[in-house]
Motif scaffolding. Structure first.
Motif, PDB file in Angstrom:
ATOM      1  N   SER A 273       0.967  -1.042   0.140  1.00 34.57           N
ATOM      2  CA  SER A 273       0.136  -0.504   0.038  1.00 34.57           C
ATOM      3  C   SER A 273       0.680   0.976   0.160  1.00 34.57           C
ATOM      4  CB  SER A 273      -0.911  -0.120   1.163  1.00 34.57           C
ATOM      5  OG  SER A 273      -1.911   1.285   1.442  1.00 34.57           O
TER       6      SER A 273
ATOM      7  N   ALA B 138       1.556   5.340  -2.480  1.00 34.17           N
ATOM      8  CA  ALA B 138       1.668   6.139  -3.677  1.00 34.17           C
ATOM      9  C   ALA B 138       1.969   5.270  -4.497  1.00 34.17           C
ATOM     10  CB  ALA B 138       1.797   7.655  -3.405  1.00 34.17           C
TER      11      ALA B 138
ATOM     12  N   SER C 133       2.449   2.773  -5.772  1.00 35.46           N
ATOM     13  CA  SER C 133       1.661   1.344  -6.081  1.00 35.46           C
ATOM     14  C   SER C 133       0.032   1.135  -5.554  1.00 35.46           C
ATOM     15  CB  SER C 133       2.415   0.003  -6.001  1.00 35.46           C
ATOM     16  OG  SER C 133       3.725  -0.159  -6.815  1.00 35.46           O
ATOM     17  N   PRO C 134      -0.338   2.407  -5.845  1.00 33.40           N
ATOM     18  CA  PRO C 134      -1.885   1.624  -5.749  1.00 33.40           C
ATOM     19  C   PRO C 134      -3.110   1.381  -5.613  1.00 33.40           C
ATOM     20  CG  PRO C 134      -1.651   4.072  -7.190  1.00 33.40           C
ATOM     21  CD  PRO C 134      -0.713   2.938  -7.552  1.00 33.40           C
ATOM     22  N   PHE C 135      -2.841   0.453  -7.011  1.00 30.26           N
ATOM     23  CA  PHE C 135      -3.891  -0.410  -7.561  1.00 30.26           C
ATOM     24  C   PHE C 135      -3.583  -2.064  -6.976  1.00 30.26           C
ATOM     25  CE2 PHE C 135      -4.930   3.204  -9.838  1.00 30.26           C
ATOM     26  CZ  PHE C 135      -5.037   3.180  -9.250  1.00 30.26           C
TER      27      PHE C 135
ATOM     28  N   ASN D  48      -0.647   1.267 -12.511  1.00 31.62           N
ATOM     29  CA  ASN D  48      -0.206   1.631 -11.141  1.00 31.62           C
ATOM     30  C   ASN D  48       0.937   2.655 -11.688  1.00 31.62           C
ATOM     31  OD1 ASN D  48      -1.009   0.505  -8.467  1.00 31.62           O
ATOM     32  ND2 ASN D  48      -0.159  -1.320  -9.111  1.00 31.62           N
TER      33      ASN D  48
ATOM     34  N   SER E 139     -11.927   4.582  -6.066  1.00 27.33           N
ATOM     35  CA  SER E 139     -10.659   4.880  -6.128  1.00 27.33           C
ATOM     36  C   SER E 139     -10.126   6.288  -6.453  1.00 27.33           C
ATOM     37  CB  SER E 139      -9.918   3.438  -7.722  1.00 27.33           C
ATOM     38  OG  SER E 139     -10.492   4.699  -8.753  1.00 27.33           O
ATOM     39  N   PRO E 140      -8.828   6.498  -6.290  1.00 28.53           N
ATOM     40  CA  PRO E 140      -8.210   7.826  -6.541  1.00 28.53           C
ATOM     41  C   PRO E 140      -8.222   7.869  -7.990  1.00 28.53           C
ATOM     42  CG  PRO E 140      -6.038   6.522  -5.918  1.00 28.53           C
ATOM     43  CD  PRO E 140      -7.671   5.559  -5.718  1.00 28.53           C
TER      44      PRO E 140
ATOM     45  N   SER F 184      -7.824  -1.087  -4.535  1.00 25.28           N
ATOM     46  CA  SER F 184      -6.583   0.222  -3.968  1.00 25.28           C
ATOM     47  C   SER F 184      -6.699  -0.834  -2.899  1.00 25.28           C
ATOM     48  CB  SER F 184      -7.452   1.259  -3.368  1.00 25.28           C
ATOM     49  OG  SER F 184      -7.922   2.408  -4.513  1.00 25.28           O
ATOM     50  N   TRP F 185      -5.123  -0.952  -2.732  1.00 25.29           N
ATOM     51  CA  TRP F 185      -4.288  -2.073  -1.592  1.00 25.29           C
ATOM     52  C   TRP F 185      -5.069  -1.060  -0.344  1.00 25.29           C
ATOM     53  CZ3 TRP F 185      -1.876  -6.206  -2.405  1.00 25.29           C
ATOM     54  CH2 TRP F 185      -1.356  -6.153  -3.357  1.00 25.29           C
ATOM     55  N   ASN F 186      -5.553   0.173   0.333  1.00 32.08           N
ATOM     56  CA  ASN F 186      -5.461   0.328   1.161  1.00 32.08           C
ATOM     57  C   ASN F 186      -7.565   0.644   1.217  1.00 32.08           C
ATOM     58  OD1 ASN F 186      -6.775   2.676  -0.017  1.00 32.08           O
ATOM     59  ND2 ASN F 186      -5.817   4.244   0.245  1.00 32.08           N
ATOM     60  N   ARG F 187      -8.430  -0.550   0.622  1.00 39.40           N
ATOM     61  CA  ARG F 187      -9.356  -0.046   0.286  1.00 39.40           C
ATOM     62  C   ARG F 187     -10.287  -0.558   1.847  1.00 39.40           C
ATOM     63  NH1 ARG F 187      -7.197  -4.301  -2.361  1.00 39.40           N
ATOM     64  NH2 ARG F 187      -7.987  -6.545  -2.377  1.00 39.40           N
TER      65      ARG F 187
END
Length: 344
Positions: A37, A39, A41-43, A161, A213-214, A263-266
Motif C-alpha cells: 500500500s 502512492a 503502487s496504489p492498485f 499503477n 479509487s483515486p 486499491s490496496w488501502n480499500r
C-alpha cells in the motif's frame, strides 16, 4: 453534461509486431513487482484482473456495458475526425471491444486488442476489422518500437499503477506521426457515491475509509503526455450522468463493469447499517435531499478525460520561433476598432 439511463486471428501479419526478448510475453500477463500500500503502487493489479475476468463471464456481460460503449463511440468519433486510413492500430485495455465495434475497416485496416483479462478478450464483440487478441498488461506492451499508426484506449488507464510509464509505452510502439487517442475517468467521477459512503461511515462508525479509487487530475494529463514525448496535445473533459434506482444498483453495475475498487488501502467490508444509511443519504431522504431526483432515482456522475497526442515527425507543422511575431496582442484592439469604423 450528457445523461444516460440504466438499461435493462489472422496469423499472417502478427509476426512482425513482437518486441525482442526484453519485452517477451508469457502465457499470462506479467506479474507486477511485489507491491504494498502506498502512492507508488496504489492498485492491486491481480485483483483488477480477477474483477474484469469475473465481469466478462456473467450471463449477460453486455447488460452493464452501456457506459463503456458510449465512451468507445466517442473515441471512434475522434478517430473519424482524422482524415486518414490507419493500416495498423492498437487498442490498449480493449475489454470486449468497445471501440472496435464503432470503427470501420475503411478507417482501421487491422487491429490488435490488448487487455489484462483473458475472458474479456474471449468474449469480445464481433467486428468487421481483422483483429489479433493479446493478453498483456497496459504497463508492459509486448510490441516493437514504431509499430502502430494509431493507439486508442478507453476507460482502462485509470487502473494502472504507473501512468507515466504506460504513456511512454504507448509512445514507444507508435510510429512517427502516429496518434494516441484515449479516455479515462476523471477526479469527480462518482462524487455522489463517495460523499454518501463517507457521511454514512462518519455517522455510524466514527470515521471513513476510501471506497472509490483515486483518479488523475486533468491538470496533470498534459504534463504527463508531454513528458512521454507526445506533442500537439489536446485534453478535454466531459461528464456523463446515469440515473439509477438507488445506491445498490450503482454498486451492482460497477461490479458488472469490472470497475470495483482494487486499491490496496480499500476497506474489505462495509457494515449493513452503514450501507443502508449511505443508500438513504444518496436517495436524498435525509441531509436536505442531497442528490435524489424528483422521480425517486439517484444520479451517478462519471467524469471523462479525453486526450489526443501525436508522436513527432519532421513533416508535422512546427511552432514559430519565439519573438518572430510581427503583430502584438496590443494591436488587436486597434484592428478591431478599424473594422468597426469600416462597417459604419
Amino acid at each position: 453534461m450528457r445523461g444516460l439511463s440504466r438499461p435493462v486471428l489472422r496469423a499472417g501479419w502478427c509476426g512482425r509486431l513482437w518486441a525482442p526478448p526484453r519485452r517477451a510475453l508469457a502465457a499470462s500477463p506479467p506479474s507486477p513487482p511485489a507491491a504494498t500500500s502506498g502512492a507508488l503502487s496504489p492498485f492491486d493489479r491481480r485483483l483488477k484482473r480477477k474483477q474484469k475476468n469475473w465481469a466478462a463471464l456473467q450471463a449477460e456481460p453486455a447488460k452493464c456495458d452501456y457506459l463503456r460503449e458510449e465512451v468507445g463511440g466517442r473515441i471512434a468519433d475522434r478517430v473519424f475526425d482524422i482524415t486518414r486510413t490507419f493500416p495498423l492500430a492498437l487498442d490498449v485495455g480493449s475489454g470486449r471491444g468497445y471501440i472496435a465495434q464503432h470503427l470501420t475497416k475503411e478507417t482501421v485496416e487491422k487491429l490488435v486488442q490488448v487487455d489484462v483479462a483473458e475472458n474479456a478478450l474471449k468474449n469480445a464483440v464481433e467486428t468487421e476489422i481483422p483483429t489479433v487478441k493479446v493478453v498483456a498488461d497496459e504497463e508492459f506492451l509486448p510490441f516493437k518500437e514504431n509499430t502502430f499508426d494509431l493507439v486508442v484506449s478507453s476507460l482502462s488507464l485509470h487502473w494502472v499503477n504507473d501512468l507515466p510509464k504506460a504513456f511512454k509505452e504507448i509512445h514507444h510502439v507508435l510510429k512517427p506521426d502516429g496518434v494516441f487517442i484515449g479516455a479515462m475517468f476523471g477526479g469527480d467521477t462518482l462524487y455522489e457515491l463517495r460523499c454518501s459512503l463517507q457521511l454514512a461511515e462518519l455517522e455510524r462508525e466514527g470515521g471513513f475509509s476510501p471506497h472509490v479509487s483515486p483518479f488523475t487530475a486533468v491538470a496533470d494529463l498534459g504534463h504527463l503526455l508531454s513528458r512521454a514525448g507526445f506533442n500537439t496535445l489536446t485534453v478535454d473533459t466531459d461528464e456523463i450522468q446515469v440515473n439509477y434506482p438507488g445506491l445498490f444498483e450503482v454498486m451492482e453495475d460497477l461490479q458488472g463493469m469490472g470497475e470495483s475498487n482494487c486499491s490496496w488501502n480499500r476497506k474489505p467490508l462495509l457494515h449493513r447499517e452503514t450501507m443502508l444509511a449511505a443508500a438513504a443519504i444518496y436517495r436524498g431522504q435525509c441531509l436536505r435531499e442531497m442528490y435524489g431526483n424528483s422521480d425517486g432515482s439517484v444520479p451517478a456522475t462519471f467524469q471523462i478525460y479525453y486526450m489526443i497526442g501525436w508522436k513527432y515527425h519532421e513533416s508535422q507543422a512546427k511552432p514559430a520561433q519565439r519573438g518572430s511575431a510581427t503583430v502584438s496582442f496590443g494591436d488587436l484592439a486597434k484592428i478591431e476598432g478599424l473594422i468597426s469604423r469600416g462597417k459604419k
